[in-house]
Design an enzyme around this catalytic site. Sequence first.
Site, PDB file in Angstrom:
ATOM      1  N   GLY A  81       0.806  -1.221   0.000  1.00 58.97           N
ATOM      2  CA  GLY A  81       0.000   0.000   0.000  1.00 58.97           C
ATOM      3  C   GLY A  81       0.835   1.266   0.000  1.00 58.97           C
ATOM      4  N   ALA A  82       0.187   2.389   0.384  1.00 59.91           N
ATOM      5  CA  ALA A  82       0.794   3.727   0.231  1.00 59.91           C
ATOM      6  C   ALA A  82       1.278   3.838  -1.216  1.00 59.91           C
ATOM      7  CB  ALA A  82       1.912   3.969   1.227  1.00 59.91           C
ATOM      8  N   LEU A  83       0.330   3.613  -2.113  1.00 54.89           N
ATOM      9  CA  LEU A  83       0.664   3.422  -3.529  1.00 54.89           C
ATOM     10  C   LEU A  83       1.148   4.709  -4.188  1.00 54.89           C
ATOM     11  CD1 LEU A  83      -2.260   1.093  -4.662  1.00 54.89           C
ATOM     12  CD2 LEU A  83      -0.031   0.463  -3.731  1.00 54.89           C
ATOM     13  N   HIS A 110       4.093   1.633  -8.146  1.00 52.11           N
ATOM     14  CA  HIS A 110       3.155   0.512  -8.017  1.00 52.11           C
ATOM     15  C   HIS A 110       2.212   0.455  -9.225  1.00 52.11           C
ATOM     16  CE1 HIS A 110       3.868   1.349  -3.562  1.00 52.11           C
ATOM     17  NE2 HIS A 110       4.190   0.065  -3.662  1.00 52.11           N
ATOM     18  N   GLN A 169       7.920  -9.422   7.834  1.00 49.51           N
ATOM     19  CA  GLN A 169       9.117  -9.040   7.082  1.00 49.51           C
ATOM     20  C   GLN A 169       9.794  -7.791   7.634  1.00 49.51           C
ATOM     21  OE1 GLN A 169       6.785  -8.423   3.339  1.00 49.51           O
ATOM     22  NE2 GLN A 169       8.172  -6.733   2.996  1.00 49.51           N
ATOM     23  N   GLY A 199       8.792  -5.148  -8.765  1.00 50.76           N
ATOM     24  CA  GLY A 199       9.625  -4.040  -9.206  1.00 50.76           C
ATOM     25  C   GLY A 199      11.114  -4.295  -9.040  1.00 50.76           C
ATOM     26  N   ASP A 216      13.290  -3.329  -5.857  1.00 52.19           N
ATOM     27  CA  ASP A 216      13.684  -4.292  -4.820  1.00 52.19           C
ATOM     28  C   ASP A 216      14.364  -5.471  -5.509  1.00 52.19           C
ATOM     29  OD1 ASP A 216      12.253  -3.135  -2.285  1.00 52.19           O
ATOM     30  OD2 ASP A 216      10.815  -2.985  -3.909  1.00 52.19           O
ATOM     31  N   GLN A 226      14.892  -8.729  -3.635  1.00 56.17           N
ATOM     32  CA  GLN A 226      13.585  -9.365  -3.429  1.00 56.17           C
ATOM     33  C   GLN A 226      13.154 -10.105  -4.701  1.00 56.17           C
ATOM     34  OE1 GLN A 226      10.100  -7.676  -1.125  1.00 56.17           O
ATOM     35  NE2 GLN A 226       9.546  -6.990  -3.171  1.00 56.17           N
ATOM     36  N   ARG A 246       8.172   4.891   1.437  1.00 55.89           N
ATOM     37  CA  ARG A 246       8.882   5.482   2.572  1.00 55.89           C
ATOM     38  C   ARG A 246       9.293   6.940   2.318  1.00 55.89           C
ATOM     39  NH1 ARG A 246      10.490   0.046   2.977  1.00 55.89           N
ATOM     40  NH2 ARG A 246      10.250  -0.818   5.084  1.00 55.89           N
TER      41      ARG A 246
END
Length: 282
Positions: free
Chosen positions: A31-33, A37, A61, A149, A152, A155, A189
Amino acid sequence: MIIFKQVKDIQEYIEANKLKGQKIGFVPTMGALHPGHLSLIEAARSHSNIIVCSIFVNPTQFNDPKDFEKYPITIEQDIYLLEKAGCNVLFLPSVNEIYPAGMTATSHFELGFLETILDGKYRPGHFQGVCQVMDRLLNIIQPDNLFMGQKDYQQCMVLKMLVAKNFPSLQFFMCATQREADGLAMSSRNIRLNRDERQVAVKIAETLQFLNKNLVPGSFTDLKVRAVKMLTDNNFKVDYVEIATANTLQLTESWDGKEPMVALIAAFLGEVRLIDNLIIPA
Ligand code: AMP
């Protein structure tokens, strides 16, 4: 856009649509798109009949409880943005729905050295938490295609490993990093940066460009030292500046002039930890 909060409801919906031959594209998020995103939703469109996005701030995580507590939540705005982007399904589960038996991990994911380098080293347990939630989400949603994406990068490497092992028919797409006009990689962030920090934050992208410009065959140890100094001179607390082979994420100290490499940075500005990377030579 249909919003599901319960596992059984979304599963019923997906199963019915898969029976009709619909291809499911999945974009997992916390979220906090932002437009980064939404670029994944866009990428999913040409490969899917149904685009499913999940928003779940996964507690397992976060190695730092403060980071978890302060993770931005903007759910109303997120729903608006997803509708506008043409997302078909939003999965918005509670912690209980994802971890009905509690959050203590019952299985260990074998990630080899990927788990002990870079973010694996600085965020102990982080990638186990990522695998725990992704394994669960992929089992629930059973997508045909998964969109994540490059922002990351590590990841993505971890997920490729998980997918190859547990979901061999799932196709993995790594999508390009979206940046602000000055070059800062978009991130949820970034909202937490104050005005001064926001101005300085672009130095991470600039340092990656510096590495790209100055990488020559041979040892790059000194180049990394200069890159760290560029960041510490600007009040960053650096976790790492590394250059690894792009295909396997093997950390090395020299370049043969041929192999595609990836430069990766993680650094704090105040309390906010930022990461970014660049495939080099770009
Ligand atoms: P997050 O909500 O941070 O867990 O991110 C959800 C997905 O969006 C992950 O696959 C991220 O790699 C991806 N993502 C985050 N930031 C960006 C960006 N700036 N550009 C492209 N993808 C991104």
